[in-house]
Enzyme design. Structure first.
Site, mmCIF file in Angstrom:
data_model
loop_
_atom_site.group_PDB
_atom_site.id
_atom_site.type_symbol
_atom_site.label_atom_id
_atom_site.label_comp_id
_atom_site.label_asym_id
_atom_site.label_seq_id
_atom_site.Cartn_x
_atom_site.Cartn_y
_atom_site.Cartn_z
ATOM 1 N N THR A 99 1.410 -1.647 0.160
ATOM 2 C CA THR A 99 0.185 0.238 -0.111
ATOM 3 C C THR A 99 0.886 1.177 -0.083
ATOM 4 O O THR A 99 2.565 1.414 0.040
ATOM 5 C CB THR A 99 -0.554 0.131 1.548
ATOM 6 O OG1 THR A 99 0.105 0.278 1.784
ATOM 7 C CG2 THR A 99 -1.670 -1.185 1.474
ATOM 8 N N GLU A 100 0.184 2.199 -0.718
ATOM 9 C CA GLU A 100 0.754 3.495 -0.564
ATOM 10 C C GLU A 100 1.814 4.114 0.879
ATOM 11 O O GLU A 100 2.375 5.380 1.147
ATOM 12 C CB GLU A 100 0.126 4.850 -0.748
ATOM 13 C CG GLU A 100 -0.517 5.182 -0.585
ATOM 14 C CD GLU A 100 -1.785 5.982 -0.709
ATOM 15 O OE1 GLU A 100 -1.684 7.501 -1.268
ATOM 16 O OE2 GLU A 100 -1.858 5.574 -2.283
ATOM 17 N N GLY A 101 0.500 3.735 2.118
ATOM 18 C CA GLY A 101 1.866 3.502 3.258
ATOM 19 C C GLY A 101 3.338 3.015 3.584
ATOM 20 O O GLY A 101 3.354 3.388 4.822
#
Lengths: 330, 264
Positions: free
Chosen positions: B53-55
């Protein structure tokens, strides 16, 4: 032992002022965010804040709804699956708050640029879109020239963009565990808290739990925010409520939706501030407000095992009280 | 002949999106529907998909239903690595290493440009003004649109969402069409498909204008054209897209435990 513990109220008194660049919320909305610091900003009537929030979340939603923030820079300004951030939305749509848009990578890179004291950061994203061409801070420039100016790559000759670095006055950073001197461990993704802790001029960490320094020396690789960066430490369990904190507690779904619904109107916001911002006097009454039964439920998180390696070093509340009495407050 | 399966348009959209993702790829998902589509692909036909995920949550699969956010505890319970946005969106996407990304859209245009920032009454005009309705903003989608080798756009098919030209480009598709992306030197190749609640659109080689590639069993060319805000052309080889198989549907529902896509 070195000790920077300070009460939440004292931290806000010392480390915030009207018109400041205030950074927080450096995690995605439903992850950890130092929301309780934002509540205290409202209790102390801070205003005209320029918010640097990598992603918004309930803290900026609240600050915007209350009219305390008048400028904001964000990569993402909503509550993910929960929906739009109603308070922030009202403030933006009415023109009360100017929201300057970037992407999530852009916000991280701008913090990195601030941390390294770079004059600018090469931008290979955000260029070519309206993130580059439109500016809420300079609305008369079209295409905007001062937001992400075009520059030439001196090596290839190619035209790219330049991001301005960020150096917020103060960052309130939520962490899972801190020792009394500010060495901090973050469970879950750090999102951009590493870069933020180096970019901000002053850092206050807000910790869900306090640990003995022996814990820090056992896991030094995991201490991504060392004490030398930290001005003050605030101990405040459920600091990210109603958001989640991996290893500690789940999102309070009921309150998250309730809060966002309240922030959709002026009256609802006033009621929310009366009932959930101004209504507690200390940590105990804050936890009462969340509800002791609710706390048990939220703490029974499927992610609790993430905390297991650290549990033996977590200070009991009575130890925290005596440490706080010896800290910076004195 | 098996019994007719009961599935929603949202489920068809998620399954059609998942079919675009191949085993072994490095993939990044945003929150919500795109995450369900991605994890469906992993559960169904792409067991070796490498996900993030982008985190910076790596190797996790949702437990207990659709995660509320990309840092939700529903994803934190079985991750293999937690890092950061700089790592996921920077080192692994802006670098050009990511094979495929999935993003959502509030509004999309015929060149695959995406608006997730706001709804204005008419054009914004030369003087920037706040939107009538403020939307979430670009998030990591702009970074995925610039950096991923290809990306997929998921969007509900309604006339107001399918515009000749989006009011605000939050994430770049093919910009003005043709090779307009080239002048910005993006490492990513652009959108490879727009998957909707009615069918699939793909860019025509050269002009990079999106044309209709297929319709779902419950839809039709006429319905799709009527719900598209530009004069949508139909590809010569356009066809009906197969309904979800029983296995596909079962695999999607394993991921979508709380039934987020079951709501009609």
């Amino acid at each position: 032992m070195p000790n920077k513990l300070i009460s939440l109220a004292e931290a806000v008194r010392r480390f915030s002022w009207d018109g400041m660049q205030y950074a927080s919320g450096a995690a995605l909305p439903i992850g950890s965010d130092a929301i309780v610091f934002g509540r205290e900003l409202l209790r102390q009537k801070r205003k005209d804040l320029h918010a640097i929030f990598h992603c918004s979340g309930q803290q900026l939603n609240l600050l915007a709804a209350a009219g305390a923030a008048t400028k904001a820079e964000c990569g993402f300004a909503a509550l993910e699956v929960v929906g739009f951030a109603n308070g922030l939305r009202r403030a933006v749509e009415s023109g009360r708050l100017a929201l300057e848009d970037y992407s999530n990578l852009a916000m991280t890179l701008r913090l990195l640029g601030g941390a390294l004291n770079w004059p600018f950061v090469p931008a290979t994203v955000n260029i070519g879109s309206d993130l580059q061409y439109r500016s809420a801070f300079s609305p008369d420039e079209f295409p905007a020239r001062s937001k992400i100016p075009s520059v030439t790559d001196p090596f290839s000759g190619r035209e790219i963009g330049a991001f301005s670095p960020l150096r917020p006055d103060v960052a309130a950073i939520h962490v899972t565990l801190a020792d009394p001197n500010g060495n901090s461990i973050l469970l879950g993704t750090e999102w951009s808290r590493f870069e933020l802790s180096r970019a901000a001029k002053k850092v206050v960490v807000i910790a869900d739990a306090l640990v003995d320094p022996a814990c820090i020396r056992q896991y030094p690789n995991l201490v991504r925010i060392p004490d030398i960066l930290v001005e003050a430490v605030v101990y405040w369990p459920f600091a990210a409520w109603p958001h989640s904190s991996p290893g500690m507690y789940d999102m309070d779904e009921e309150h998250t939706f309730f809060m966002n619904k309240a922030l959709a109107s002026e009256q609802g916001t006033a009621d929310y501030i009366r009932d959930f911002v101004e209504s507690y006097s200390d940590l105990d009454s804050y936890l009462d407000l969340i509800g002791r039964e609710k706390i048990k439920t939220l703490s029974a998180s499927g992610s609790s095992f993430l905390l297991d390696p650290y549990r033996r070093w977590i200070f009991a509340p009575e130890d925290v009280a005596s440490l706080t009495a010896q800290g910076l407050s004195t | 002949m098996s019994a007719v399966l009961d599935y929603t348009r949202q489920e068809m959209m998620a399954i059609a999106t998942g079919r675009e993702i191949r085993d072994g790829e490095l993939a990044i998902f945003g929150v919500g529907l795109s995450m369900l589509a991605g994890f469906f692909a992993q559960a169904d036909h792409a067991p070796n998909l490498r996900t993030m995920t982008e985190g910076g949550v790596f190797g996790a699969t949702p437990v207990g239903g659709l995660p509320w956010g990309i840092e939700c505890n529903r994803l934190a319970v079985n991750a293999t690595s937690f890092t950061s946005a700089l790592d996921a969106l920077g080192f692994l996407v802006a670098s050009g290493r990511c094979d495929v990304g999935v993003i959502g859209a509030a509004q999309v245009d015929k060149f695959g440009n995406v608006n997730t920032t706001g709804v204005w009454d008419g054009d914004i005009g030369p003087h920037y003004r706040p939107p009538k309705t403020r939307l979430p903003g670009a998030g990591g989608a702009n970074d995925i649109a610039c950096g991923a080798k290809r990306f997929l756009i998921m969007v509900t098919h309604e006339p107001k969402r399918f515009a000749e030209k989006v009011t605000y480009i939050s994430s770049p598709g093919y910009l003005d069409g043709g090779d307009a992306r080239a002048s910005y030197g993006f490492v990513g190749g652009g959108p490879s498909a727009i998957i909707t609640t009615l069918g699939i659109l793909r860019p025509e080689p050269g002009a990079n204008e999106f044309v209709l590639d297929g319709w779902f069993p419950f839809s039709s060319v006429e319905e799709i054209k009527a719900n598209t805000g530009w004069d949508l052309r139909v590809a010569p080889n356009a066809r009906e897209i197969p309904a979800p198989s029983a296995t596909e549907l079962a695999n999607l529902r394993k991921v979508d435990e709380t039934g987020a896509l079951r709501k009609k």
